[in-house]
Design an enzyme around this catalytic site. Sequence first.
Site, PDB file in Angstrom:
ATOM      1  N   ARG A 247       1.271  -1.603  -0.014  1.00 19.95           N
ATOM      2  CA  ARG A 247       0.648   0.541  -0.028  1.00 19.95           C
ATOM      3  C   ARG A 247       0.737   1.059  -0.135  1.00 19.95           C
ATOM      4  NH1 ARG A 247      -3.610  -3.850  -1.102  1.00 19.95           N
ATOM      5  NH2 ARG A 247      -5.269  -3.978  -0.166  1.00 19.95           N
ATOM      6  N   GLU A 275      -1.582   7.890  -5.352  1.00 18.74           N
ATOM      7  CA  GLU A 275      -1.641   7.102  -6.158  1.00 18.74           C
ATOM      8  C   GLU A 275      -2.719   7.422  -7.410  1.00 18.74           C
ATOM      9  OE1 GLU A 275      -1.047   2.604  -6.007  1.00 18.74           O
ATOM     10  OE2 GLU A 275      -2.862   3.061  -7.227  1.00 18.74           O
ATOM     11  N   HIS A 294       0.191   0.254 -11.199  1.00 19.97           N
ATOM     12  CA  HIS A 294      -0.480  -0.484  -9.703  1.00 19.97           C
ATOM     13  C   HIS A 294      -1.058  -1.849 -10.662  1.00 19.97           C
ATOM     14  CE1 HIS A 294      -2.869  -0.181  -6.179  1.00 19.97           C
ATOM     15  NE2 HIS A 294      -2.552  -2.228  -6.300  1.00 19.97           N
TER      16      HIS A 294
END
Length: 336
Positions: A247, A275, A294
């Site tokens: 994370r 992000e 990601h």
Amino acid sequence: MSSTPPRPRALFAMGRRHRDALFPSAAVDRLTRLVDIDPHVVAEDFAPVPHLAAVEILITSWGCPPLDDAVLTRMPALKAVVHAAGSVKHHVTDACWDRGLLVSTAAAANAVPVAEYTVAAILFANKRVLEIGGLYREHRNALDWTARFPGFGNYRRTIGLVGASLVGRRVLELLRPHDFDILLADPHLDPEAARSMGVRLVELDELLAASDVVSLHAPALPETYHLLDARRLSLLRDGATLVNTGRGSLIDTESLTAEALSGRIHAVLDVTEPEVLPATSPLYSLPNVLLTPHIAGSLGGELLRITSSALDEVERYCSGREFAYPVTRAALTTSA
């Protein structure tokens, strides 16, 4: 004369594009042999969906709306939630646990590609593949790589894993054939359990100072927010590589940027905070940093592993067996 019991009524609850990617025709065919479902109905919002009262199984994934009291009131027959993705925290609420719903997740299936990405990052980091590749591209001739990167390579390097999550444990399994010394930091694991996994349990600060590569697999919890702050990042040895497929909130981005700008450490980041990073972030262009958007989790053909796991769970439910990958309320307090 015996009669076949009716198949349980099921409903897709997820983003439509995820339903289309996760459940191609072959998967839908298998599913419709198990349950009564209209594959064309996908609940991205429960409000306009009719006939919810008969739904016994929800098949969920990314984009499922929260299953709060108001929604559950419309689904009195609901007994099970089979999640065709990883974390259920975004849609399984306290109301689900209060109802006593059975919940399953495909997190173990999704952990596989994340772990594969992580191990590739570890092996490439110790071999300095990214830096050497960049230099080779610029100079187009062979340099003295040993002189440029003394001691580089994977033999007897120390790898520090932060978090014995599903991904962390899968990474550990994939690292076993290699000649690594592996350390693990996890406050929820005892030393005996760590020994049974073949790793040495240490405090986080010790792990950071001793590892050539540190890989993060801790959940996003209040106590793990900026787990790696400026002080802890400073503990990393010169030339160490930090890998984050967990994370983004686990790392203080400002402090990491400062360390990366100094050139002291390397980083492989599949997740960041925020992000996406601002376009002005130096992390995009630094030669000692690899940013990916990601992509470590299940994508493309890897999604079908998740589908298979979810369908197996539906089959287990329909045959009266327990889920292979159940989720409990207690487990969510220490998981992603």
